[in-house]
Design an enzyme around this catalytic site. Structure first.
Site, PDB file in Angstrom:
ATOM      1  N   GLU A 132       0.882  -1.175   0.000  1.00 50.17           N
ATOM      2  CA  GLU A 132       0.000   0.000   0.000  1.00 50.17           C
ATOM      3  C   GLU A 132       0.908   1.210   0.000  1.00 50.17           C
ATOM      4  OE1 GLU A 132      -3.923  -1.809   2.011  1.00 50.17           O
ATOM      5  OE2 GLU A 132      -3.183   0.133   2.678  1.00 50.17           O
ATOM      6  N   CYS A 190      -1.874   9.017   2.860  1.00 48.60           N
ATOM      7  CA  CYS A 190      -1.606   8.421   1.545  1.00 48.60           C
ATOM      8  C   CYS A 190      -2.614   8.951   0.536  1.00 48.60           C
ATOM      9  CB  CYS A 190      -1.679   6.904   1.629  1.00 48.60           C
ATOM     10  SG  CYS A 190      -3.179   6.322   2.401  1.00 48.60           S
TER      11      CYS A 190
END
Ligand code: NDP
Length: 466
Positions: free
Chosen positions: A238, A272
């Site tokens: 990720e 993110c």
């Protein structure tokens, strides 16, 4: 004597404490313990694994004040945002627990009718799910409860042992998570914190683990993928993003401005899925910019322990120069500074919230991950121009479109390769939906049923009665 890791408070630059680091031998010893314990853990009835996870869930709520204070002290995350992060994990735990039984139940996909057996015993085909075994969970510092919990909760529920390497910038929180899990009844050899920097993470990858679940940057993600490749193990990454948002000509401008300012600056832009680039149709550009600036100027910057603070320091000192370089590069190439642009002259790693306009894609601020309180806003003449600019990135985590027409927004989002697509919202994660990236934003998915299955491997049973 073991090397020490110095934990520094980003708001004061004071040393919080020095922590001993796990060297290669310590990592190997921890791996050995996890390997020995995993079979027994995986063989327990699911209910026996659910009980400690639910106890952990309750303890998160009970101890939120202490846990949030610790997270704020080592990351500089504003205390209200630290509390929100911790208090949102129980909802994710509920989702995993509610779906664990369904995912783990053997699936009888075929049963031969008795008359078709022709003398031989009847045939049954069953798909069973088995844990991967011992997995490494290498986590980031920006949301240790979220990005860690998305991995270790379903991994443990599915019967895996977890070697958990928190980021060196969230080490105390990693230790607190481990203590809480152990107090809740997760065996100490089933969830083991591995403490240290990237070198410790690399040592972890040298062990014969069965899977690696990594959250972090594209650069480190590549190293993880290379180290894991010869092992042929489950590898999930990720990674970062350069997430775009587009404000259409028909958008409700005040809603878009408030939503996108929060999406760009929440957690100081260190998410993110932070909004990292904004494109605005010329018809609403001036109105949008005015509303956006009013929101940004209303953000309170300061001591992250103050509940009124929205923007604290950045969590890592080297990020200050990355931010300053992006601003300098943009200004040198013709951008206009609407506000901010520099580090603040006060103790702590503070960077003023920064808005740049008249930006373009020759500037690093519109190309490289910023990961801080800096945003570029670019005016566009059409939806087609917005799409072309939004597509101009190697990343593919999320994208957002603000506008009143659903079909138009969905049509734009369909042209973008991202793991998540947002209409009139942004910077949002749901336990019911998969969290995944395309391109440099990663491989695999956490959350949703996909994020539970990823901690399992299917086994095919061909069963013919004798
Ligand atoms: P890093 O890539 O710097 O580090 C991530 C983790 O990997 C840390 O625990 C780090 O340890 C460890 N590590 C570093 N080098 C190695 C190595 N060679 N081998 C094994 N492990 C190693 O990322 P950050 O922690 O700075 O996190 C920020 C990044 O994470 C951003 O790019 C952000 O976009 C991304 N991110 C992505 C999310 C997503 O869901 N897609 C969610 C949250 C963040 P140490 O810190 O101790 O050096």
């Amino acid at each position: 004597m073991a090397d020490l890791l110095s934990i520094i408070n980003p708001a004061t630059e004071a040393l919080i404490k020095d922590m001993p680091v796990d060297d290669g031998a310590a990592v190997a010893e921890k791996y050995g313990r996890a390997r020995e314990a995993q079979l027994g853990w995986g063989a327990l009835p699911l209910a026996d694994r659910i009980t400690p996870i639910l106890r952990f869930r309750d303890l998160l709520i009970e101890r939120v004040d202490t846990l949030a204070a610790l997270l704020t002290s080592e990351t500089g995350k504003p205390i209200t945002q630290a509390r929100s992060e911790i208090l949102a994990l129980p909802g994710r735990i509920d989702f995993f627990v509610q779906n664990a039984d369904q995912v783990l139940s053997p699936d009888r996909v075929y049963a031969e009718p008795a008359e078709a057996a022709l003398g031989a015993g009847t045939l049954e085909e069953v798909i069973a799910q088995e844990p991967l075994g011992v997995i490494a969970n290498i986590s980031a510092w920006n949301y240790p409860y979220f990005v860690g919990g998305n991995v270790f909760i379903p991994a443990l529920l599915m019967g895996n042992a977890v070697l958990y390497k928190p980021s060196e910038f969230a080490t105390l929180t990693g230790g607190a998570i481990a203590s809480l899990l152990h107090e809740s009844g997760i065996p100490e050899d089933i969830f083991i914190p591995v403490i240290g920097s990237g070198l410790t993470g690399a040592a972890l990858l040298e062990q014969p683990i069965d899977g690696v679940f990594f959250t972090g940057s594209y650069a480190t993600g590549q190293k993880i993928a290379i180290a894991a490749a010869p092992k042929l193990i489950r590898t999930q990454l990720e990674l970062g993003g350069k997430d775009p948002a587009y404000v259409c000509a028909d958008a409700k401008v005040s809603v878009a401005a408030a939503g996108l300012a929060d999406g760009a600056f929440y957690n100081n832009g260190q998410s993110c899925c932070a909004v990292e680039r904004i494109y605005v149709h010329a018809d609403v550009y001036d109105e949008f910019l005015e509303a956006f600036m009013a929101t940004v100027q209303g953000f309170k910057l300061g001591d992250p322990t103050d509940p009124a603070t929205y923007l604290g320091p950045v969590s890592r000192k080297p990020q200050l120069s990355v931010l300053a370089e992006q601003v300098t590069d943009a200004l040198a190439k013709g951008a206009t500074l609407q506000c901010g642009g520099e580090t603040l002259d006060r103790p702590g790693w503070y960077f003023a919230p920064t808005v740049l306009t008249e930006v373009n894609h020759t500037m690093t601020v519109m190309q490289a991950e910023t990961f801080g309180p800096v945003i570029g806003i670019q005016q566009v003449a059409s939806d087609a121009e917005a799409v072309a600019l939004m597509q101009d990135t190697p990343y593919g985590l999320t994208a957002a479109v603000y506008g009143t027409e659903r079909e138009r927004a969905v049509g734009i989002l369909r042209q973008l390769k991202t793991g998540s697509a947002y209409w009139n919202c942004c910077d949002r994660v749901s336990p019911r939906l998969p969290w995944s990236g395309r391109g440099h934003s990663g491989l695999g998915a956490t959350l949703s049923l996909a994020g539970i299955y990823t901690f399992l491997q299917p086994r095919a049973w061909h069963l013919r009665a004798g």
